[in-house]
Scaffold this motif. Structure first.
Motif, PDB file in Angstrom:
ATOM      1  N   THR A  65       0.809  -1.221   0.000  1.00 12.71           N
ATOM      2  CA  THR A  65       0.000   0.000   0.000  1.00 12.71           C
ATOM      3  C   THR A  65       0.842   1.270   0.000  1.00 12.71           C
ATOM      4  OG1 THR A  65      -0.109   0.027   2.426  1.00 12.71           O
ATOM      5  CG2 THR A  65      -1.836  -1.196   1.252  1.00 12.71           C
ATOM      6  N   THR A  66       2.165   1.128  -0.074  1.00 12.96           N
ATOM      7  CA  THR A  66       3.049   2.290  -0.028  1.00 12.96           C
ATOM      8  C   THR A  66       3.503   2.706  -1.421  1.00 12.96           C
ATOM      9  OG1 THR A  66       5.180   1.131   0.119  1.00 12.96           O
ATOM     10  CG2 THR A  66       3.908   1.356   2.150  1.00 12.96           C
ATOM     11  N   ALA A  67       4.246   3.811  -1.473  1.00  8.14           N
ATOM     12  CA  ALA A  67       4.776   4.327  -2.736  1.00  8.14           C
ATOM     13  C   ALA A  67       6.191   3.820  -3.008  1.00  8.14           C
ATOM     14  CB  ALA A  67       4.770   5.849  -2.726  1.00  8.14           C
ATOM     15  N   SER A  68       6.669   2.886  -2.190  1.00 14.12           N
ATOM     16  CA  SER A  68       8.024   2.334  -2.361  1.00 14.12           C
ATOM     17  C   SER A  68       7.961   0.813  -2.437  1.00 14.12           C
ATOM     18  CB  SER A  68       8.929   2.736  -1.185  1.00 14.12           C
ATOM     19  OG  SER A  68       9.009   4.148  -1.073  1.00 14.12           O
ATOM     20  N   ASN A  69       8.915   0.214  -3.124  1.00 10.40           N
ATOM     21  CA  ASN A  69       9.006  -1.239  -3.185  1.00 10.40           C
ATOM     22  C   ASN A  69       9.367  -1.786  -1.800  1.00 10.40           C
ATOM     23  OD1 ASN A  69       8.606  -0.960  -5.947  1.00 10.40           O
ATOM     24  ND2 ASN A  69      10.794  -1.070  -6.423  1.00 10.40           N
ATOM     25  N   ILE A  70       8.868  -2.959  -1.479  1.00  8.89           N
ATOM     26  CA  ILE A  70       9.178  -3.618  -0.199  1.00  8.89           C
ATOM     27  C   ILE A  70       9.795  -4.979  -0.493  1.00  8.89           C
ATOM     28  CG2 ILE A  70       8.253  -4.553   1.954  1.00  8.89           C
ATOM     29  CD1 ILE A  70       6.095  -2.438   1.873  1.00  8.89           C
ATOM     30  N   ASN A  71      10.971  -5.207   0.074  1.00  8.16           N
ATOM     31  CA  ASN A  71      11.716  -6.445  -0.184  1.00  8.16           C
ATOM     32  C   ASN A  71      11.384  -7.533   0.831  1.00  8.16           C
ATOM     33  OD1 ASN A  71      13.072  -5.182  -2.325  1.00  8.16           O
ATOM     34  ND2 ASN A  71      14.695  -4.438  -0.966  1.00  8.16           N
ATOM     35  N   ASN A  72      11.568  -8.782   0.392  1.00 16.89           N
ATOM     36  CA  ASN A  72      11.503  -9.967   1.265  1.00 16.89           C
ATOM     37  C   ASN A  72      10.216 -10.022   2.093  1.00 16.89           C
ATOM     38  OD1 ASN A  72      14.104 -10.738   0.385  1.00 16.89           O
ATOM     39  ND2 ASN A  72      15.033  -9.385   1.895  1.00 16.89           N
ATOM     40  N   VAL A  73       9.111 -10.143   1.398  1.00 19.89           N
ATOM     41  CA  VAL A  73       7.800 -10.252   2.040  1.00 19.89           C
ATOM     42  C   VAL A  73       7.484 -11.733   2.277  1.00 19.89           C
ATOM     43  CG1 VAL A  73       5.329  -9.822   1.797  1.00 19.89           C
ATOM     44  CG2 VAL A  73       6.994  -8.121   0.998  1.00 19.89           C
ATOM     45  N   THR A  74       7.175 -12.072   3.525  1.00 17.83           N
ATOM     46  CA  THR A  74       6.951 -13.475   3.904  1.00 17.83           C
ATOM     47  C   THR A  74       5.471 -13.763   4.078  1.00 17.83           C
ATOM     48  OG1 THR A  74       9.079 -13.547   5.060  1.00 17.83           O
ATOM     49  CG2 THR A  74       7.491 -15.263   5.598  1.00 17.83           C
ATOM     50  N   ILE A  75       5.025 -14.887   3.500  1.00 11.21           N
ATOM     51  CA  ILE A  75       3.673 -15.383   3.732  1.00 11.21           C
ATOM     52  C   ILE A  75       3.767 -16.796   4.287  1.00 11.21           C
ATOM     53  CG2 ILE A  75       2.642 -13.942   1.948  1.00 11.21           C
ATOM     54  CD1 ILE A  75       2.504 -16.400   0.146  1.00 11.21           C
TER      55      ILE A  75
END
Length: 245
Positions: A65-75
């Motif tokens: 939901t942000t304006a920046s990329n987010i690394n290493n997202v865990t599910i």
């Protein structure tokens, strides 16, 4: 050899070897509806021989939901993350993880993965942009002895597919409370949908009804192969004549 027979053989070879995403996904051979059970019981409990039901997906939405990329997202990783705060579930603020299935929460899905483990035969991803589905996904499994194994799912767009914002991974792996998936990067303002198609599920409650605890599922028809035609339009009468010749 007659030309009709030659072109028939070439067509069959081409379609057997060059269908996009239409290979063996470690599912049962046939695709049937959910009216039957693979352990020999029909839906109403009657005994008899029945095929495996078609696999239906578990769907997870991962949104940045942000304006920046987010690394290493865990599910997933239920044993670790089920008690963390929604909607990020242990990830950086700005990540929102929800289910793409009505009336099912992500917490409920995590709970099921702990109590009813399952094997995935096909992983299918879809996103707002083609760039998102090209991000790698790392599957990590662990057992109670501390043994860890990881597999990187590297997206590859089939040259015969027309939709570049969807990827199908041909790889079978188990999901339980230890298993987690790490998405290398979720792009700014993007939603990634992940479809998990089970090839097997385990439920102790089935055994209470006198049925097999393990349920097998038939291969889903998610992405069809492109029919390759060689030598012009096929004439059924000519092909029959060619076979007789």
């Amino acid at each position: 050899m007659k030309l009709n027979k030659y072109f028939e053989d070439v067509n069959e070879f081409a379609n057997e070897n060059f269908f996009s995403f239409d290979g063996d996904f470690e599912f049962a051979d046939e695709d049937f509806g959910f009216d039957y059970e693979s352990d020999g019981y029909s839906a109403d409990g009657a005994m008899g021989t029945a095929p495996s039901p078609t696999s239906q997906p578990y769907i997870i939405n991962v949104q940045n939901t942000t304006a920046s990329n987010i690394n290493n997202v865990t599910i997933l990783g239920a044993y670790t993350f089920i008690g963390t705060t929604a909607p990020a579930f242990g990830n950086t603020s700005g990540i929102s993880i929800t289910m793409g299935i009505t009336n099912v929460s992500y917490q409920e899905f995590l709970y099921q993965s702990m109590n009813k483990p399952f094997s995935i035969g096909l992983t299918y991803t879809s996103a707002d942009t083609a760039a998102q589905v090209l991000e790698t996904i790392t599957v990590t499994q662990k057992d109670i002895n501390g043994n860890i194994s990881s597999k990187v799912l590297t997206p590859t767009i089939d040259p015969y597919q027309f939709q570049v914002d969807k990827i199908a991974f041909k790889f079978e792996y188990r999901i339980d409370g230890f298993t987690n998936l790490v998405i290398a990067r979720v792009l700014a303002g993007t939603t990634l949908k992940i479809y998990f198609y089970p090839s097997e599920t385990v439920s102790v409650s089935r055994a209470l009804a006198g049925r097999a605890a393990v349920q097998d599922y038939g291969r889903p028809s998610v992405v069809r192969g492109t029919k390759i035609q060689i030598g012009g339009r096929r004439n059924p009468r000519a092909l029959q004549a060619g076979r007789r010749g």
